[in-house]
Scaffold this active site. Structure first.
Site, PDB file in Angstrom:
ATOM      1  N   GLY A 432       0.669  -1.123  -0.205  1.00 19.82           N
ATOM      2  CA  GLY A 432       0.341   0.133  -0.160  1.00 19.82           C
ATOM      3  C   GLY A 432       0.596   1.333  -0.069  1.00 19.82           C
ATOM      4  CG  ASP A 513       2.543 -32.119  12.656  1.00 23.19           C
ATOM      5  OD1 ASP A 513       2.878 -32.422  13.628  1.00 23.19           O
ATOM      6  OD2 ASP A 513       2.180 -33.334  12.405  1.00 23.19           O
ATOM      7  CD  GLU A 514       6.915 -34.325  11.794  1.00 22.83           C
ATOM      8  OE1 GLU A 514       8.085 -33.826  12.047  1.00 22.83           O
ATOM      9  OE2 GLU A 514       6.350 -35.339  11.195  1.00 22.83           O
ATOM     10  CB  ALA A 515       7.930 -27.143  14.812  1.00 21.01           C
ATOM     11  CE1 TYR A 545      20.880 -38.739  15.038  1.00 26.38           C
ATOM     12  CE2 TYR A 545      22.214 -40.883  16.052  1.00 26.38           C
ATOM     13  CZ  TYR A 545      22.160 -39.388  15.214  1.00 26.38           C
ATOM     14  OH  TYR A 545      23.540 -39.211  14.294  1.00 26.38           O
ATOM     15  CB  CYS A 573      11.137 -51.616  29.543  1.00 23.39           C
ATOM     16  SG  CYS A 573      11.031 -50.165  29.273  1.00 23.39           S
ATOM     17  CE1 TYR A 598      15.383 -41.514  13.520  1.00 24.43           C
ATOM     18  CE2 TYR A 598      13.658 -41.833  11.596  1.00 24.43           C
ATOM     19  CZ  TYR A 598      14.800 -40.790  12.885  1.00 24.43           C
ATOM     20  OH  TYR A 598      15.398 -40.226  11.752  1.00 24.43           O
TER      21      TYR A 598
HETATM   22  C1  LIG Z   1      14.787 -38.324  16.182  1.00 23.65           C
HETATM   23  C2  LIG Z   1      14.791 -38.086  14.305  1.00 23.65           C
HETATM   24  C3  LIG Z   1      13.900 -37.700  13.901  1.00 23.65           C
HETATM   25  N1  LIG Z   1      13.628 -36.960  12.686  1.00 23.65           N
HETATM   26  C4  LIG Z   1      12.753 -37.377  11.488  1.00 23.65           C
HETATM   27  C5  LIG Z   1      12.175 -38.458  11.200  1.00 23.65           C
HETATM   28  C6  LIG Z   1      10.680 -38.011  11.385  1.00 23.65           C
HETATM   29  O1  LIG Z   1      10.274 -38.056   9.807  1.00 23.65           O
HETATM   30  C7  LIG Z   1      10.084 -37.021  11.629  1.00 23.65           C
HETATM   31  C8  LIG Z   1       9.572 -36.973  13.457  1.00 23.65           C
HETATM   32  O2  LIG Z   1       8.420 -37.038  12.875  1.00 23.65           O
HETATM   33  P1  LIG Z   1       6.930 -37.851  14.418  1.00 23.65           P
HETATM   34  O3  LIG Z   1       5.784 -36.799  13.874  1.00 23.65           O
HETATM   35  O4  LIG Z   1       7.722 -37.009  15.014  1.00 23.65           O
HETATM   36  O5  LIG Z   1       6.679 -39.156  13.994  1.00 23.65           O
HETATM   37  O6  LIG Z   1      11.544 -36.028  12.493  1.00 23.65           O
HETATM   38  C9  LIG Z   1      14.880 -36.882  11.557  1.00 23.65           C
HETATM   39  O7  LIG Z   1      15.095 -36.367  11.171  1.00 23.65           O
HETATM   40  N2  LIG Z   1      16.021 -37.380  12.585  1.00 23.65           N
HETATM   41  C10 LIG Z   1      15.902 -37.088  14.146  1.00 23.65           C
HETATM   42  O8  LIG Z   1      17.035 -37.376  14.613  1.00 23.65           O
END
Ligand SMILES: Cc1cn([C@H]2C[C@H](O)[C@@H](COP(=O)(O)O)O2)c(=O)[nH]c1=O
Ligand SMILES: Nc1ncnc2c1ncn2[C@@H]1O[C@H](COP(=O)(O)OP(=O)(O)O)[C@@H](O)[C@H]1O
Length: 631
Positions: A432, A513-515, A545, A573, A598
């Site tokens: 604008g 999601d997947e933030a 991971y 477990c 995973y």
């Molecule tokens: C632990 C972890 C996960 N990811 C990826 C794997 C999946 O595609 C998403 C997580 O999806 P969700 O909706 O929580 O099931 O993240 C990754 O890329 N690296 C990692 O260390």
């Protein structure tokens, strides 16, 4: 005391109107569910098909309406930065994989966007309901509190209504407040005098002055608070004459004004430029011994500046013993309004020298002054100073001020490039300003450059990272198979543009999601919640991971209203699982996969799992070495 029938007659005009806002939401719940671990309301966590309409990339329509060009002479000193709509919120849901993050995101979205049709939600115990609603209010989850109340179909205690209304008013969540009122009427609850005044304040602040006035007229005893609410409501709505006449009416009835009354009165006099009335009110202020108040003094200064009496404005400033950023900004803006550019810049530097931090409004006044004074380079310097020295991210209006500055100086090409390169390129205010600044013959060209925007009624959008293609791109899908259409995006900053400014402005709730895959999460959430008033619900992995912070998810905790850490079940477990173990030897952080790669694990099995992985890796590595030496 108001009787039920009198109250109903009082509210008749309200009742006779069709419900607006959230009452006409487009959500259809098959079974409303509320998930709240903190307060113990049971999560039903059932698989159920969800029928929700959202804005999604598939149903865009092309039309664009450009918002009005900002008028630099209209910078209001005391206006709030948040727009008149409901205030924003940020809710964060984290946890390991398979913890139910996506499931919770979908449920929260449903809960935030209740259709207000008051179906029972299983919360039958009214005492329990009161406690739950109060608890939610105390923890800032007012949307959920209102959602539960409206679906309950029962009366709660006056205290509970009062708390919810208070929260709605405080958070400028007026539509939600009106839903509470609507709920009161549906369940036949008659508000006492105290609650009636709260409702009056709600309607006045929401700018629904017809309803506010009906409530006001029926009040048996019109206390100062109710007068103040009405006066402020009219002044804020730009109906200053009515505000002032109410002020005189109030005085005639022997009610003495306080600092809130004076602040509104000075604002009204400033807008109407009625110096005489302003001076009379000033005299009364001195007589009432209320002149030390910062907010009142700032409004008074603003009044003198707007009535073209800068020296009186400055005098009020000098006499103010207490000063803060509002007082200083009032002075700076005041000089700007009177075209005293040199004084603007001098006061700005004096303010900094005296140890005050300028805010967004201060900078807007300074940039506007530079624009009017033709100080292009200084304007650009101040613009970069905002972020560099004060950490203030420029907003649409600041970008627009620079466009205006360049446009006025005839540097249109530069203005155009600035718009195109700015992080805020899709902002209608900015476009604008470019339109306003350009004496271009090619306004049509500018318009063509603007992105078309979708105008839809829906009020929810869900975004996920386009990296995750596990269940297809155009939906978010829980591991249990619930799905909703979504926007698959590479970054969040492209969302506004992709969705379109007008459609964006209609959004109430944004789910992400997947933030962990969005680098610009922090900037997007602050802009959407703080500035655009959206409810943002974010779901993602807090750790990768290796249990390292993942992406920017943890960065948004300080701006979150609530944080929920979910857990899964350890696959080894069955205990509570807070971590995600990668079963393969892949070492890159991002690896899109599901249960094949995973598994959710508890602390003990995470540690032993890592040990096993390390041992396996070293065995494999040593085998590799042996093989290569044999070969
Ligand atoms: C632990 C972890 C996960 N990811 C990826 C794997 C999946 O595609 C998403 C997580 O999806 P969700 O909706 O929580 O099931 O993240 C990754 O890329 N690296 C990692 O260390
Ligand atoms: N291997 C698994 N371990 C645990 N839960 C699983 C597994 N596979 C599927 N699920 C289901 O996934 C649901 C969680 O789904 P979702 O909300 O998509 O989780 P998140 O987004 O946290 O990864 C659980 O309630 C469970 O029923």
């Amino acid at each position: 005391m108001l009787t039920l029938s009198r109250m109903k007659s009082l509210l008749f005009p309200v009742l006779s109107r069709p419900p607006t806002g959230p009452l006409s939401f487009c959500f259809h719940f098959q079974e409303p569910i509320f998930l709240c671990r903190t307060y113990g309301v049971l999560s039903t966590f059932k698989n159920q098909p969800i029928s929700v309409q959202t804005i999604n990339p598939m149903n865009k329509v092309s039309s664009f309406s450009c918002s009005t060009v900002p008028n630099h002479n209209q910078i209001r000193v005391l206006h709030t930065e948040v727009s008149g709509s409901d205030s924003g919120e940020v809710h964060v849901i984290v946890g390991p994989m398979f913890a139910g993050k996506t499931t919770t995101l979908l449920k929260r979205i449903k809960s935030e966007s209740s259709n207000g049709s008051f179906q029972g939600n299983g919360v039958k115990n009214s005492l329990y309901l009161d406690e739950t609603i109060k608890g939610l209010c105390f923890s800032g989850r007012v949307a959920e509190a209102v959602g539960i109340l409206c679906r309950s179909g029962v009366q709660v205690e006056s205290e509970t209504y009062s708390l919810v209304l208070q929260e709605c008013i405080f958070r400028q969540a007026y539509k939600k407040g009106k839903r509470v009122h609507w709920q009161m009427m549906v369940v036949g609850f008659v508000p006492n005098e105290y609650l009636t005044i709260k409702l009056l304040i709600l309607y006045a602040k929401a700018g629904d002055l017809d309803t506010a006035h009906i409530i006001f007229d029926k009040l048996q005893f019109k206390c100062l608070v109710s007068w103040n609410a009405m006066i402020a409501g009219y002044v804020q709505k730009g109906m200053e004459e009515i505000g002032l006449s109410l002020y005189h009416n109030m005085k005639q009835r022997g009610v003495l004004p306080d600092q809130y009354t004076f602040a509104s009165v000075f604002r009204a006099c400033a807008s109407l430029a009625v110096l005489e009335q302003g001076k009379q009110a000033h005299a009364l202020l001195i007589k009432s011994q209320l002149s030390g108040n910062i907010v009142v003094n700032s409004a008074l200064m603003d009044m003198y500046f707007k009535c073209s009496c800068p020296s009186d404005g400055y005098l009020v400033f000098c006499k103010s013993l207490e000063r803060n950023v509002i007082t200083w900004t009032a002075l700076i803006s005041g000089y700007g309004q009177n075209g005293r550019i040199k004084d603007v810049l001098e006061s700005f530097h004096r303010m900094i020298d005296e140890g005050f931090r300028p805010n967004h409004i201060t900078f807007l006044a300074v940039l506007s002054a530079c624009s009017h004074g033709g100080l292009v380079d200084r304007g650009k310097e101040y613009f970069s100073l905002m972020m560099r020295d004060y950490g203030l991210r420029p907003r649409g209006k600041h970008y627009a001020a620079i466009v205006d500055l360049l446009g006025r100086a005839g540097r249109l090409q530069e203005a155009h490039e600035f718009v195109q390169n700015s992080r805020c390129g899709e902002h209608p205010v900015l476009w604008g300003a470019l339109l306003g600044a350009c004496l271009w013959n090619n306004v049509a060209e500018v318009r063509r450059l603007m992105k078309d925007s979708g105008v839809k009624k829906e009020s929810v959008a869900i975004i996920k990272s386009d990296k995750d293609t596990r269940y297809g791109l155009d939906s978010i899908v829980t591991h249990d198979g619930d799905r909703l259409p979504c926007w698959p995006l590479a970054n969040l900053s492209s969302f506004k543009q992709r969705c379109g400014s007008e459609a964006y402005s209609k959004l109430e709730v944004i789910g992400i999601d997947e933030a962990q895959f969005f680098e610009d999460l922090y900037d997007f959430c602050t802009e959407a919640a703080d500035h655009d008033g959206k409810i943002v619900i974010v779901a993602g992995l807090d750790g990768d991971y290796l249990r390292r912070s993942f992406g920017s998810v943890l960065d948004i905790i300080p701006i979150a209203d609530t944080v929920t850490k979910l857990t899964s079940r350890c696959e080894l477990c069955g205990k509570r699982a807070s971590f995600t173990l990668r079963k393969t030897g892949e070492t890159r952080t991002e690896l899109i996969a599901g249960a094949d790669v995973y598994m959710p694990v508890c602390r003990k099995h995470y540690v032993s799992g890592q040990v096993v992985k390390e041992a396996t890796r070293s065995v494999l590595d040593s085998q590799k070495v042996q093989c290569s030496s044999v070969l």
